[in-house]
Design an enzyme around this catalytic site. Structure first.
Site, mmCIF file in Angstrom:
data_model
loop_
_atom_site.group_PDB
_atom_site.id
_atom_site.type_symbol
_atom_site.label_atom_id
_atom_site.label_comp_id
_atom_site.label_asym_id
_atom_site.label_seq_id
_atom_site.Cartn_x
_atom_site.Cartn_y
_atom_site.Cartn_z
ATOM 1 N N GLY A 1 -4.171 -9.854 -4.895
ATOM 2 C CA GLY A 1 -2.936 -10.312 -5.337
ATOM 3 C C GLY A 1 -2.970 -10.795 -6.876
ATOM 4 O O GLY A 1 -1.817 -10.846 -7.572
ATOM 5 N N GLU B 1 -2.541 -7.841 -8.783
ATOM 6 C CA GLU B 1 -1.017 -7.252 -8.630
ATOM 7 C C GLU B 1 0.064 -8.159 -9.305
ATOM 8 O O GLU B 1 0.966 -7.672 -9.920
ATOM 9 C CB GLU B 1 -0.604 -7.386 -7.016
ATOM 10 C CG GLU B 1 -1.619 -6.305 -6.286
ATOM 11 C CD GLU B 1 -1.440 -6.485 -4.778
ATOM 12 O OE1 GLU B 1 -1.710 -7.521 -4.416
ATOM 13 O OE2 GLU B 1 -1.134 -5.588 -4.267
ATOM 14 N N GLU C 1 -9.242 -5.544 -1.445
ATOM 15 C CA GLU C 1 -8.437 -5.881 0.047
ATOM 16 C C GLU C 1 -9.006 -5.176 1.219
ATOM 17 O O GLU C 1 -9.303 -5.557 2.106
ATOM 18 C CB GLU C 1 -6.918 -5.646 0.005
ATOM 19 C CG GLU C 1 -6.085 -6.730 -0.946
ATOM 20 C CD GLU C 1 -6.034 -6.342 -2.248
ATOM 21 O OE1 GLU C 1 -6.881 -5.580 -2.840
ATOM 22 O OE2 GLU C 1 -5.211 -7.105 -2.832
ATOM 23 N N ALA D 1 -4.300 -13.468 -3.097
ATOM 24 C CA ALA D 1 -3.534 -14.153 -2.025
ATOM 25 C C ALA D 1 -4.585 -15.161 -1.172
ATOM 26 O O ALA D 1 -5.668 -14.748 -1.404
ATOM 27 C CB ALA D 1 -3.120 -12.948 -0.868
#
Ligand SMILES: C[C@H](O)CC(=O)SCCNC(=O)CCNC(=O)[C@H](O)C(C)(C)COP(=O)(O)OP(=O)(O)OC[C@H]1O[C@@H](n2cnc3c(N)ncnc32)[C@H](O)[C@@H]1OP(=O)(O)O
Length: 676
Positions: free
Chosen positions: A108, A111, A131, A67
C-alpha cells in the site's frame, strides 16, 4: 538529477505531507487507521491553504511498509478513510503531487506513491508490491497502476515475485521519475520537481487505460506475457493462490477500463483475504518470524559496532556455506581447517558460491572481488585471535567440538562469541570447557547454509543476554531468520521433524507406498514429502542418530516403543543411502534431471512387502487425508511438547482464560513473548 527552475515564491507553496506523523510506535509508517486519518487531515489542510503542489514523504527514514497487516486479522479496516479513499483523494488533487521515497515503499505504500503524479527516490530506496508473500494481491490499485506505468510484463514479474526493486531499476521502468543522488535530500528533490510541474496538466495514471486498450499489438504481447506468467506459477494448492489471483488482476488492467480493473482487483483481494488458508498462514508466519527472531524482552541492545571479524572452523560444505553468508554481508572471514586438502576444497566451494551470485545477477563482479578480498584461510586457530565471533562447523562429535572450544578459549579475546553449528549436541556441555561460557551459543544453520534462511540460535543455560542480542544481530545482518530456541535434543526443527518421518515409515509398514505418503504431503502443499526429503539429506544420517540413541539394535531399544526397521535396513542392508548414491527410497537415474528426480523403486516396494509379510502385517488402505493426519499430528504434538517445556500447561490455560483469548491467539498475537 532534477533541475530546479522554480521561483522561491512557488517553492513556498509546496506543502509537505508526512506519512506516520503523530502516530507513535509506527516504525515503518504502516497505513493503519490512525495514520490514514492523519494523512487525510494533512491533505485537507494543504488544500485549504491553497497549496500549489504537494510532496508526500515518510518519517523514520522510510516511506511506508504498506497496509497495517495487523488489521487483516479482523478482515481489514474499512473505517474511513480507507486506503482506497485516501488514494482516490490524492489522485484527484488538482495540483502536482510527488512522492519522496526513502527506505522502502512497499505494498500500500507504493500504491500510495503511485497515486501521486510523480515519484522521486533516494538511490538506496526500495519499492515493491510484496502482497503475494502475505497470501493476498495488491488491493489498492497496484495491479492496475503499475502495468499502466511500467508495462504488463514488468508488472507481472514484480507483483508475482513480490521482490524489492532497487531505485535504479525502478527508474529504468518509469516507476521513479528521478533519483536523488548521494548527499541530496530526497524531500528537497521532490519539492523541486513538484514546483517545476505547477501549472502543467499531466494526467494521473487512471487515465492511461485508454492508451492501453487502444493498442492491439500491445494486447497480443500482454496476452502472451500473461499466459507465460501463468505457466510458471506454482499450482494454487501448492501455495499459488495469491500469485494466480495477481496475474488475473493484472490481466484485467488492459482487458477493461480502470474502474472495472479496480473492481476485479478488489474482488480477488477480498476473496483471498477472507477465504485463503494459505494467506492466513503466510500472515501468521510474517509475525511469527518477527516474534521468534527478536531477542527476549529486557535483553540489552546488540554491541555497537557489531564485530566484523568472523572465524569459521571446518571447511566442509557446511563451514564453507556459513563462511559465504558472512562474506556476502561484508564481514572479514577466516576459514580454518586441519588439512590443506580440506581448506582447498572449502575455498573452492566458497568461491563457487560467490561466483554463482554474480552469474545469477545477485551480485556484481566488483562486489564479489571486494567480498573475496576479505577472505582468508588458515590451518591453525591462531589466525582467529582477533575474531569477534567464531562459528565452529567441524565434525559432529562432542569430543572434537570440546577440544576446539578449549583451544579457542586460549586464543581468542574474552569478548569473542563462540558459536557451534551442532545440530544435535548439548550446547551446555560444549560450552563447559570455556572459561566464560556466557559467551557460548548454538548457531545451527540448515543445509545448504548459503541458501537456507533459517538459523536456530540455541541458548545454553549459561548464555548471557548480551550474547543472545549480538548473535541475533549477526543473524539479521547476514540475512537469516535467526530463531531463538532452547537447548534440547534436536532443538526445534529436527526435534519436530523426527516424529513426522518416523510416522511416515509406520504408514509404509502399515500398507501405504512410499509414493502414497509423499504424494499426500505434497497434495497438502508441502514442497516435498518425507521420503524425498530423506533421500536428499541422506538416509544414513538418520541411522547414525538412531544408533546414538540405541534404537537400531533391538536389544537396546526401549520396550513398548513402536519402531519400524525399514529405514535402517534400507541403508544397512540395501545400501540405499539416498540421492548421493543414486538410490534411496526412490531410484535416481543420472541421465534424468542430473540424477535428482525421484522415480518409484520396485526394489523398495519388494523389500517393504517382504518386511510386512515377515511381521504378518495386514496391509491397510489409507486415504490422503489419513496419511496427512498421521504424519502431521505427531509433528504438531512434538511442537506442543516443546512449548510445554517453557510454559506449564496449567499456567497457559489460566492466562488464556484470564485474557479471554484462545491458545492460538495467545501465541499468534505474541502474548507469550514476555515469558521467554
Ligand atoms: C492494500 C495493500 O495492497 C495491502 C498491503 O499493503 S499488505 C502489506 C505489504 N507490505 C509488506 O508486506 C511489507 C512488510 N514489511 C516488511 O517487509 C519489513 O517489515 C520491512 C522491509 C518494511 C522492514 O524490515 P525490517 O527493518 O527488517 O523490520 P521488521 O522487523 O520487519 O519490521 C519492524 C516492525 O514493523 C512491523 N511491520 C512491518 N511491516 C508492517 C506492516 N505492513 N504492517 C504492520 N506492521 C508491520 C513488524 O511486525 C515489526 O514489528 P515489531 O518490531 O513489533 O516486531
Amino acid at each position: 538529477m532534477l533541475a530546479s527552475r522554480t521561483s522561491s515564491l512557488r517553492r513556498m507553496s509546496t506543502h509537505v505531507v508526512t506519512i506516520g506523523k503523530s502516530v507513535p510506535k509506527n516504525k515503518v509508517n504502516s497505513l493503519g487507521l490512525a495514520t490514514r486519518q492523519c494523512l487525510a487531515s494533512q491533505l485537507d489542510a494543504a488544500v485549504a491553504a491553497n497549496a500549489t503542489s504537494i510532496v508526500l514523504h515518510g518519517q523514520n527514514g522510510t516511506f511506508s511498509a504498506g497496509a497495517d497487516i495487523t488489521e487483516f486479522a479482523s478482515g481489514g479496516s474499512a473505517a474511513s478513510p480507507s486506503l482506497h479513499e485516501l488514494i482516490g483523494k490524492i489522485e484527484a488533487l488538482p495540483v502536482p503531487t510527488v512522492a519522496a521515497i526513502e527506505g522502502v515503499a512497499l505494498g500500500g505504500g507504493l500504491e500510495l506513491a503511485l497515486s501521486c503524479k510523480y515519484r522521486v527516490g533516494k538511490a538506496t530506496a526500495r519499492v515493491g508490491l510484496p502482497e503475494v508473500h502475505l497470501g493476498i494481491v495488491p488491493g489498492a490499485g497496484g495491479t492496475q497502476r503499475l502495468p499502466r506505468l511500467a508495462g504488463v510484463p514488468f508488472a507481472l514479474q514484480a507483483i508475482t515475485s513480490g521482490r524489492m526493486i532497487k531505485a535504479e531499476e525502478a527508474g529504468e521502468h518509469g516507476v521513479l521519475d528521478g533519483i536523488a543522488g548521494k548527499g541530496e535530500d530526497v524531500v528537497e528533490a521532490a519539492k523541486q520537481l513538484a514546483s517545476s510541474k505547477e501549472g502543467s496538466d499531466e494526467l494521473p495514471l487512471r487515465n492511461l487505460s485508454l492508451n492501453m486498450l487502444a493498442s492491439a499489438s500491445n494486447k497480443a504481447d500482454d496476452d502472451a506475457a500473461v499466459a507465460k506468467a501463468k505457466s510458471r506459477l506454482p499450482a494454487p494448492n501448492m501455495g499459488g493462490e495469491a500469485v494466480h489471483g495477481a496475474v488475473d488482476a493484472i490481466a484485467a488492467s488492459y482487458a477493461s477500463d480502470f474502474d472495472a480493473g479496480m473492481e476485479t482487483e478488489m474482488n480477488i483481494f477480498m476473496e483471498l483475504l477472507a477465504n485463503s488458508a494459505q494467506g492466513r498462514a503466510r500472515r501468521h508466519a510474517f509475525f511469527a518470524e518477527r516474534f521468534s527472531t527478536a531477542p527476549p524482552p529486557g535483553a540489552p541492545p546488540a554491541t555497537k559496532p557489531l564485530g566484523n571479524k568472523v572465524g569459521v572452523i571446518g571447511a566442509g560444505t557446511m563451514g564453507s556455506g556459513i563462511a559465504t553468508c558472512f562474506l556476502r554481508a561484508g564481514y572479514n572471514v577466516t576459514l580454518v581447517d586441519v588439512t590443506e586438502a580440506g581448506l582447498a576444497r572449502g575455498d573452492k566451494i566458497l568461491r563457487k558460491n560467490i561466483e554463482t551470485d554474480v552469474k545469477k545477477g545477485r551480485s556484481s563482479e566488483e562486489k564479489a572481488n571486494s567480498q573475496l578480498s576479505n577472505f582468508s584461510t588458515s590451518l591453525t586457530m591462531d589466525a582467529l585471535k582477533d575474531a569477534d565471533l567464531v562459528v565452529e562447523a567441524a565434525f559432529e562429535s562432542m569430543d572434537i567440538k570440546k577440544k576446539i572450544f578449549k583451544e579457542l578459549d586460549g586464543i581468542v579475546s574474552p569478548s569473542c562469541i563462540l558459536a557451534t553449528n551442532t545440530s544435535t549436541l548439548d550446547i551446555d556441555e560444549i560450552g563447559s570447557v570455556v572459561s566464560n561460557s556466557d559467551r557460548t551459543m548454538g548457531m545451527h544453520f540448515f543445509s545448504p547454509a548459503n541458501v537456507m534462511k533459517l538459523v536456530e540460535n540455541v541458548k545454553g543455560s549459561a548464555t548471557s543476554p548480551q550474547t543472545i542480542s549480538d548473535i541475533t544481530a549477526h543473524s539479521k545482518k547476514i540475512g537469516k531468520v535467526g530463531v531463538l530456541v532452547g537447548n534440547c535434543d534436536g532443538f526445534v526443527g529436527n526435534r519436530m521433524v523426527a516424529p513426522y518421518t518416523n510416522e511416515a515409515a509406520h504408514c509404509v509398514e502399515d500398507g501405504a507406498s512410499v509414493e502414497d505418503v509423499d504424494g499426500a504431503m505434497t497434495e497438502l502443499g508441502m514442497a516435498i514429502g518425507p521420503f524425498t526429503m530423506g533421500d536428499i539429506a541422506g538416509n544414513d544420517i538418520g541411522v547414525l542418530i538412531r544408533k546414538e540413541k540405541n534404537l537400531v539394535d533391538p536389544a537396546t531399544r526401549p520396550a513398548g516403543l513402536r519402531y519400524t526397521e525399514i529405514a535402517d535396513k534400507l541403508v544397512l542392508e540395501l545400501e540405499r543411502v539416498g540421492q548421493k548414491v543414486g538410490k534411496g527410497w526412490y531410484d535416481y537415474d543420472p541421465a534424468v534431471g542430473k540424477g535428482r528426480i525421484p522415480q518409484p523403486s520396485e526394489a523398495v516396494a519388494d523389500f517393504v512387502e517382504k518386511h510386512r509379510a515377515s511381521l504378518n502385517i495386514q496391509e491397510q488402505d489409507f486415504s490422503s487425508l489419513e496419511l496427512q493426519q498421521r504424519n502431521l499430528f505427531p509433528l504438531v504434538n512434538e511442537g506442543l511438547k516443546i512449548l510445554e517445556e517453557y510454559w506449564k500447561p496449567s499456567d497457559l490455560l489460566k492466562e488464556c482464560v484470564e485474557r479471554d483469548v484462545s491458545l492460538y491467539d495467545y501465541f499468534d498475537k505474541g502474548m507469550g513473548k514476555s515469558k521467554l
